[in-house]
Design an enzyme around this catalytic site. Structure first.
Site, PDB file in Angstrom:
ATOM      1  N   VAL A 279       0.838  -1.204   0.000  1.00 59.29           N
ATOM      2  CA  VAL A 279       0.000   0.000   0.000  1.00 59.29           C
ATOM      3  C   VAL A 279       0.874   1.256   0.000  1.00 59.29           C
ATOM      4  O   VAL A 279       0.590   2.246  -0.679  1.00 59.29           O
ATOM      5  CB  VAL A 279      -0.947  -0.002   1.217  1.00 59.29           C
ATOM      6  CG1 VAL A 279      -1.697   1.306   1.315  1.00 59.29           C
ATOM      7  CG2 VAL A 279      -1.907  -1.165   1.107  1.00 59.29           C
ATOM      8  N   ALA A 280       1.984   1.182   0.754  1.00 54.96           N
ATOM      9  CA  ALA A 280       2.828   2.371   0.873  1.00 54.96           C
ATOM     10  C   ALA A 280       3.587   2.648  -0.414  1.00 54.96           C
ATOM     11  O   ALA A 280       3.920   3.783  -0.701  1.00 54.96           O
ATOM     12  CB  ALA A 280       3.813   2.190   2.023  1.00 54.96           C
ATOM     13  N   GLU A 284      -1.257   4.763  -5.959  1.00 60.66           N
ATOM     14  CA  GLU A 284      -2.609   4.621  -6.515  1.00 60.66           C
ATOM     15  C   GLU A 284      -3.253   5.972  -6.849  1.00 60.66           C
ATOM     16  O   GLU A 284      -4.203   6.043  -7.606  1.00 60.66           O
ATOM     17  CB  GLU A 284      -3.512   3.804  -5.569  1.00 60.66           C
ATOM     18  CG  GLU A 284      -3.827   4.414  -4.232  1.00 60.66           C
ATOM     19  CD  GLU A 284      -2.702   4.182  -3.224  1.00 60.66           C
ATOM     20  OE1 GLU A 284      -2.896   4.525  -2.068  1.00 60.66           O
ATOM     21  OE2 GLU A 284      -1.617   3.691  -3.589  1.00 60.66           O
ATOM     22  N   ASP A 326      -6.962  33.983 -36.364  1.00 63.29           N
ATOM     23  CA  ASP A 326      -7.710  34.934 -37.181  1.00 63.29           C
ATOM     24  C   ASP A 326      -7.218  36.334 -36.862  1.00 63.29           C
ATOM     25  O   ASP A 326      -6.702  36.563 -35.774  1.00 63.29           O
ATOM     26  CB  ASP A 326      -9.196  34.914 -36.776  1.00 63.29           C
ATOM     27  CG  ASP A 326      -9.929  33.765 -37.402  1.00 63.29           C
ATOM     28  OD1 ASP A 326      -9.459  33.260 -38.411  1.00 63.29           O
ATOM     29  OD2 ASP A 326     -10.980  33.393 -36.851  1.00 63.29           O
ATOM     30  N   ASP A 610     -14.095  30.679 -36.242  1.00 60.39           N
ATOM     31  CA  ASP A 610     -15.406  31.134 -35.782  1.00 60.39           C
ATOM     32  C   ASP A 610     -16.531  30.689 -36.719  1.00 60.39           C
ATOM     33  O   ASP A 610     -17.644  30.473 -36.300  1.00 60.39           O
ATOM     34  CB  ASP A 610     -15.430  32.659 -35.615  1.00 60.39           C
ATOM     35  CG  ASP A 610     -14.848  33.391 -36.826  1.00 60.39           C
ATOM     36  OD1 ASP A 610     -14.618  32.740 -37.865  1.00 60.39           O
ATOM     37  OD2 ASP A 610     -14.637  34.604 -36.736  1.00 60.39           O
ATOM     38  N   ASP A 614     -15.223  26.390 -40.453  1.00 62.08           N
ATOM     39  CA  ASP A 614     -13.941  26.234 -39.761  1.00 62.08           C
ATOM     40  C   ASP A 614     -13.851  24.916 -39.001  1.00 62.08           C
ATOM     41  O   ASP A 614     -12.778  24.542 -38.527  1.00 62.08           O
ATOM     42  CB  ASP A 614     -13.724  27.395 -38.774  1.00 62.08           C
ATOM     43  CG  ASP A 614     -13.375  28.687 -39.494  1.00 62.08           C
ATOM     44  OD1 ASP A 614     -12.907  28.599 -40.643  1.00 62.08           O
ATOM     45  OD2 ASP A 614     -13.586  29.769 -38.917  1.00 62.08           O
ATOM     46  N   ASN A 704       0.983   6.932   4.011  1.00 58.45           N
ATOM     47  CA  ASN A 704       0.542   6.902   2.630  1.00 58.45           C
ATOM     48  C   ASN A 704      -0.903   7.335   2.454  1.00 58.45           C
ATOM     49  O   ASN A 704      -1.250   7.977   1.475  1.00 58.45           O
ATOM     50  CB  ASN A 704       0.747   5.515   2.040  1.00 58.45           C
ATOM     51  CG  ASN A 704       1.064   5.606   0.585  1.00 58.45           C
ATOM     52  OD1 ASN A 704       1.949   6.364   0.215  1.00 58.45           O
ATOM     53  ND2 ASN A 704       0.326   4.902  -0.233  1.00 58.45           N
TER      54      ASN A 704
END
Ligand code: ATP
Length: 865
Positions: A279-280, A284, A326, A610, A614, A704
């Site tokens: 776990v440590a 995760e 543009d 725009d 496009d 952890n």
């Protein structure tokens, strides 16, 4: 209900109980209650409790719970309680983070939701599309999404792309008359429009016949895709990395478990320790850190006018090396004012027209008639080019609405940026005239006559040369030039083929000054190794003049016209592209080729857009940027980012944010991995030297799951780094977890492990394993917390300021307080298996825990510029 196409528009209005004035507010309310909102059903949002439960689905958490059950079974109730409490606290923390991230992403989504124009209480208003109800009178213009099904009432060359319903990619030309047939397929219901399609040309007015799940698309649509959690490429690669690492660590944990057993240690203790080690060491939280940092980062970007529609865009923002922008409205203010006018063989200032001269007066009339914009009570509605013309008329007390009443419009061909022309047919002195305005180079080839106060003459080369000369001199001053021409026609029924054989009437030029911010933003781009490129529909000389002013164009040879690009093969364009900074008279299809050419040269390209056409270029670009104010719904939908202020400098700010966010994610992950490495190295060391274990299982869980995640988030929220725009763009092919990253993780992990093990040996020298474990645990916990300050930046704390990240201070203080509760409160001391420490031992722990911070800062001060 479904036979609206078989009725006349009046019958449909009657059926739906609505007049040409639209619905009233009360009626809208009543219908909303009856039909609900105009939206497709989405998957239900998860409740907080469901999110909480999901935290327990994690593989490691399941192992932990199994471990808790086993220890309960073996009568070790204390460990069971600790594990359960730690797991629950971890899940609460996870739930809170998930909710926060979700909330900020949802508010972002709401900001970019589509809108529609409807008639309510006889007023044209813009509303969110979800508020449309059956019976609403809906206005459709080129570039709009159709957001409900409706029967067409008014039709001006309306063309709609219905590919999402019918698969047909060609637009359908719409009609208004009723269709006297049964069982007509959707594609042939030409007097109807359908939700999910979009307007590619012309305009129309429709009455809404069905909304939400009752629309044709609602009937075939599955649940909306957007409701699903999609992961970004970075998250996916981190997930994969996490999985590989997890397998390696579980293998390691099994080996250590076997070694422990072999050495005759207690089975339960060995098992618990192996679980805790896994776990440590397994990171995760990697992909959830990315979610949180992205969520907060995009929130900040939204406040600075850039709304991110696709999260993965944030990851590529930092790698952008070219911005194709543009001109009009993005680099310039889009506030146009008429300057010089050329009419009847002379150039005059905008306020010096001689209206007694019928030729000059007619040019003014044309500019108001071939024009869809209005100003009402100081409010300007419509295209800025046309608003400028309306204001020009107002300068002579000509009211556009009165003029348009006096010379009514009986036909029109709307403006589009491919054709660069617009025409209307108006009644004038009992006859019908077509008035055409547009880009001069396009217009000139269609002119056969010219009118002056002396009469109408054939248009000769001499005329052409003179007009081109005037055009050049206007353009050199950065003015936009519109040409005006006309001809007599039979009636209002005109087509594109009629835009020919015209009589030239005059030129009107206008000024659109650069935005103040454009100067600095362009300079910032260049400093950051990003090439700014101007792409415009405007004339080459005008574009070049503006580009030169703001620093985009250095040499005349860097400006080309779309027509030249058209002649080049893709290969040739690729060769030339790096040397071009201004493209003028460009059509949307050139844009896509320009993007591709840059991309093929290995660049990451942002492209603004725009218009309705496009879409493909916006999708092709790595980051498609749509204009929030002037952009069409279609452009917004195709983009990954929307600018709420249409401003070029906002793109540059967004890139700088993107760079920071990426760096913060990387730092935060480095923080987590270096800390884990420190813990694992300490355990490995003890195991290989056959020393007693340096930590109890609960110690590793405590660090952890409780004290590590807050600093990681705080590092992810590190404020903007000053120098971030002085670096070159990040190479998109170099992964986040690269070699130099791994090296740093290892070195930092080694320093933390060294400090921890020194504390452990000092404890062992005192002859107590419990004391040694307590000292090792406290040192590891504190060293990891303090290491947070190292992980903030590549630069030393003296450069970035010790107190500039207040979240980190808060996270570290919370961690230190939690640790001291465990070290000092007798009931917790028992549960966490810690020995009481003397003040001297506290001092030793702090000194050791600070050593990685001091050493790394020293290195940064000495070696990093
Ligand atoms: P950008 O592409 O940078 O936004 P732009 O606004 O000039 O620049 P378009 O809107 O495609 O690009 O216009 C192209 C040309 O068409 C203009 O230079 C002008 O000559 C002409 N034009 C623009 N607006 C109108 C209009 N409403 N009616 C007729 N012609 C127009």
């Amino acid at each position: 209900m479904n036979d609206f196409f078989r009725k006349t528009s009046e019958e449909v209005l009657n059926d739906l109980e609505v007049t040409q004035k639209g619905l009233t507010a009360e009626e809208v309310e009543r219908r909303r209650e009856q039909y609900g909102f105009n939206e497709l059903a989405e998957e239900k949002r998860k409740t907080a409790f469901q999110v909480f439960l999901e935290q327990f689905k994690d593989f490691l958490v399941i192992i932990l719970i199994a471990a808790a059950l086993i220890s309960a079974f073996l009568g070790e109730l204390e460990s069971t309680i600790v594990i359960v409490v730690v797991v629950i606290l971890n899940a609460v923390l996870g739930t809170v983070q998930h909710r926060k991230a979700e909330q900020s992403l949802n508010s972002l989504k709401a900001l970019s939701s589509p809108t529609a124009k409807v008639l309510r209480d006889a007023q044209k208003v813009e509303i969110p599309s979800r508020e449309i109800v059956v019976g609403d009178i809906l206005y459709l213009d080129a570039g709009d999404f159709v957001s409900a099904d409706g029967r067409i009432l008014e039709n001006h060359s309306l063309q709609v792309n219905e590919s999402s319903l019918t698969g047909e990619s060609l637009s359908v030309l719409k009609e208004t008359g009723k269709i006297d047939q049964e069982d007509v397929p959707i594609g042939d219901k030409k007097n109807m429009v359908f939700s999910g399609s979009f307007v590619t040309y012309g305009r129309g007015v429709v009455v809404v016949t069905s909304t939400g799940m009752n629309t044709e698309i609602g009937k075939i649509a599955n649940l909306l895709e957007s409701a699903k959690d999609k992961k970004t490429p970075l998250q996916n690669s981190l997930d994969q990395f996490g999985k590989k690492l997890a397998i390696a660590i579980i293998a390691l944990a099994i080996i250590i478990f076997a070694l422990d057993l072999f050495r005759g240690n207690d089975l339960v203790d060995s098992f618990m320790f192996a679980v805790a080690l896994a776990v440590a060491a397994i990171p995760e939280a990697l992909s959830s850190i990315v979610t949180i940092v992205l969520a907060f980062g995009t929130q900040k970007m939204a406040k600075q006018n850039a709304i991110v529609r696709k999260l993965h865009a944030v990851e590529s923002l930092g790698s952008i090396s070219v911005i194709c922008s543009d001109k009009t409205g993005t680099l310039t203010q889009n506030k146009m004012t008429v300057q010089k006018v050329y009419v009847d063989n002379r150039v005059v200032e905008h306020d010096k027209l001689d209206l007694k001269n019928p030729v000059e007066e007619r040019l003014l009339l044309m500019s108001l008639l071939c024009n869809d914009s209005v100003t009402i009570e100081q409010k300007e509605i419509g295209d800025p080019t046309e608003v400028a013309l309306v204001n020009f008329g107002e300068g002579y007390q000509y009211d556009e609405l009165k003029i348009r009443k006096e010379y009514p419009r009986i036909g029109e061909l709307p403006f589009d940026s491919d054709r660069k022309l617009m025409s209307t047919v108006n009644k004038y002195e009992g006859k019908s005239y077509m008035v055409t305005k547009g880009a001069l180079d396009v217009l000139l080839s269609r002119i056969v006559k010219i009118e002056t106060s002396e009469g109408v003459y054939d248009f000769t080369d001499k005329h052409r040369k003179e007009i081109e000369e005037i055009n050049r001199s206007f353009s050199n001053d950065g003015l936009r030039v519109l040409g005006f021409a006309y001809k007599e026609v039979k009636d209002g029924d005109i087509s594109f083929d009629d835009e020919n054989g015209l009589t030239f009437a005059g030129l009107i030029s206008m000024m659109d000054p650069p935005r103040e911010e454009s100067y600095d933003a362009v300079a910032a781009c260049i400093e950051a190794g990003i090439k700014p490129v101007m792409i415009t529909g405007d004339h080459k000389i005008t574009a070049a003049a503006i580009a030169r002013q703001i620093g985009i164009l250095m040499d005349e040879s860097e400006a080309v016209e779309g027509s030249e690009v058209e002649k080049w093969s893709d290969e040739k364009l690729k060769e030339k592209v790096a040397g071009i900074s201004v493209y003028a008279r460009v059509s949307p299809e050139h844009k896509i080729r320009i993007v591709k050419a840059w991309q093929e040269k290995g660049n990451v390209v942002a492209m603004t857009g725009d218009g309705v056409n496009d879409g493909p270029a916006l999708k092709q670009a790595d980051i498609g940027v749509a204009m929030g104010i002037t952009g069409t719904e279609v452009a917004k939908e195709a983009s990954s980012m929307v600018l709420t202020d249409d401003n070029f400098s906002t793109i540059v700010k967004a890139i700088s944010n993107g760079r920071s966010i990426y760096a913060n994610i990387q730092n935060s992950i480095r923080f987590l991995l270096a800390g884990n490495t420190g813990g694992v190295l300490a355990v490995l060391y003890a195991s290989l030297l056959a020393l007693p274990v340096p930590f109890a299982a609960v110690h590793l869980l405590f660090i952890n799951l409780l004290t590590d995640s807050l600093p990681a988030i705080a590092i992810g929220l590190e404020p903007h780094q000053k120098n971030i725009m002085k670096e070159k763009p990040r190479d998109i092919h170099v992964p986040l977890l690269n070699k130099s990253f791994a090296r740093r993780v290892l070195v930092e992990g080694l320093l933390i492990a060294a400090a921890t093990l020194t504390a452990f040996h000092i404890g062992l020298a005192k002859g107590s394993h419990m004391l040694a474990m307590t000292m090792a645990f406290s040192t590891l916990c504190l060293a990891r917390l303090f290491h947070g300050f190292n992980a903030r930046s590549r630069q030393s704390l003296f450069k970035i300021g010790l107190f500039t990240n207040k979240y980190l201070w808060l996270a570290v203080i919370v961690g230190v307080v939690l640790l001291h509760l465990v070290l000092l409160l007798p009931p917790l001391m028992g549960v966490f298996e810690v020995a009481p420490l003397t003040p001297g031992q506290f001092g030793t722990i702090y000194a050791l825990a600070l050593s990685p911070l001091v050493l790394i800062q020293l290195y940064k001060v000495l070696f990093i510029k």
